[in-house]
Design an enzyme around this catalytic site. Structure first.
Site, PDB file in Angstrom:
ATOM      1  N   GLU A  16       0.767  -1.114   0.144  1.00 19.99           N
ATOM      2  CA  GLU A  16       0.076   0.010   0.085  1.00 19.99           C
ATOM      3  C   GLU A  16       0.872   1.326   0.107  1.00 19.99           C
ATOM      4  O   GLU A  16       0.329   2.387  -0.407  1.00 19.99           O
ATOM      5  CB  GLU A  16      -0.945   0.012   1.287  1.00 19.99           C
ATOM      6  CG  GLU A  16      -1.996  -1.221   1.142  1.00 19.99           C
ATOM      7  CD  GLU A  16      -2.832  -1.354   2.443  1.00 19.99           C
ATOM      8  OE1 GLU A  16      -3.459  -2.460   2.415  1.00 19.99           O
ATOM      9  OE2 GLU A  16      -2.558  -0.921   3.496  1.00 19.99           O
ATOM     10  N   CYS A 110      -6.740   0.904   3.419  1.00 22.79           N
ATOM     11  CA  CYS A 110      -6.797  -0.088   4.545  1.00 22.79           C
ATOM     12  C   CYS A 110      -7.291   0.304   5.842  1.00 22.79           C
ATOM     13  O   CYS A 110      -7.927   1.395   6.126  1.00 22.79           O
ATOM     14  CB  CYS A 110      -5.489  -1.007   4.382  1.00 22.79           C
ATOM     15  SG  CYS A 110      -5.525  -2.504   5.317  1.00 22.79           S
ATOM     16  N   HIS A 133     -10.072  -1.329   5.159  1.00 21.36           N
ATOM     17  CA  HIS A 133     -10.201  -2.852   5.541  1.00 21.36           C
ATOM     18  C   HIS A 133     -11.266  -3.501   6.496  1.00 21.36           C
ATOM     19  O   HIS A 133     -11.737  -2.528   7.195  1.00 21.36           O
ATOM     20  CB  HIS A 133      -8.751  -3.126   6.223  1.00 21.36           C
ATOM     21  CG  HIS A 133      -8.497  -4.535   5.978  1.00 21.36           C
ATOM     22  ND1 HIS A 133      -9.015  -5.522   7.072  1.00 21.36           N
ATOM     23  CD2 HIS A 133      -7.891  -5.341   5.209  1.00 21.36           C
ATOM     24  CE1 HIS A 133      -8.459  -6.773   6.769  1.00 21.36           C
ATOM     25  NE2 HIS A 133      -7.984  -6.910   5.467  1.00 21.36           N
TER      26      HIS A 133
END
Length: 199
Positions: A16, A110, A133
């Site tokens: 990420e 996330c 997430h």
């Protein structure tokens, strides 16, 4: 071309961090990375034991000091421990707030979305619709934010771009390119990388 500031901490999810850094570089962005409370002054120890050396070891060492005036987007990668560092570190929370109040873009993926939520809780400002997430979905909802549909891998609400996890990092990065540079630039970047059409 736009300028991006991307943060990294110990426990950041490497995909990420690296994927937006890579894709935005291909799109011609000027990228700067900054370490947040790193245990080792030289590198971040990421979630899968990859060690990454940021451009600047601390947020305070990033020139210029008026980051929101210089950069067009602030990017917060996830990874549970790294995101927790962002979400509990006042300089990061204040930086997020400053970017938002200045009408600049903020991207979070996330668990990085929790830092966005924590910044709003500390400094006020608008809430909106985000994703994250699944492991932090409850936390985001309990803070009063609207949550995107489960099928949405990237959610754009105003100047905030959020995404779900490592598997959506490419789409997250390409969405940033499209929003700041247009669809033609996104397609120009995606083509040579042989990005799956389903993305």
């Amino acid at each position: 071309m736009p300028k991006a500031l991307i943060l990294i901490a110990d426990g950041t999810e490497e995909i990420e961090f690296v994927t937006p850094y890579d894709v935005l570089t291909r799109a011609g962005f000027e990228i700067t990375s900054a370490g947040i409370k790193l245990g080792n002054e030289r590198h971040a120890h990421c979630t899968r034991n990859v060690r990454i050396v940021p451009d600047h070891p601390t947020l305070q060492s990033v020139p210029p000091q008026s980051a929101h005036e210089f950069y067009d987007i602030l990017i917060l990668p996830g990874g549970g421990p790294g995101a927790k560092t962002f979400a509990t570190y006042d300089p990061v929370l204040d930086l997020i707030s400053t970017f938002r109040k200045a009408g600049k873009w903020v991207g979070a993926i996330c668990a990085g979305t929790t830092a966005l939520v924590a910044s709003q809780k500390k400094n006020g400002g608008d809430k909106g619709t985000v994703t994250s997430h699944p492991s932090v979905e409850k936390e985001v909802k309990e803070a009063g934010w609207d949550y995107g549909d489960q099928g949405e891998r990237v959610v754009v609400d105003g100047k905030v771009i959020t995404s779900r996890g490592p598997g959506t990092a490419m789409l997250f990065a390409l969405t940033i390119v499209e929003k700041l540079c247009g669809k033609e630039k996104r397609d120009e970047v995606a083509g040579p990388m042989i990005v799956a059409e389903a993305l």
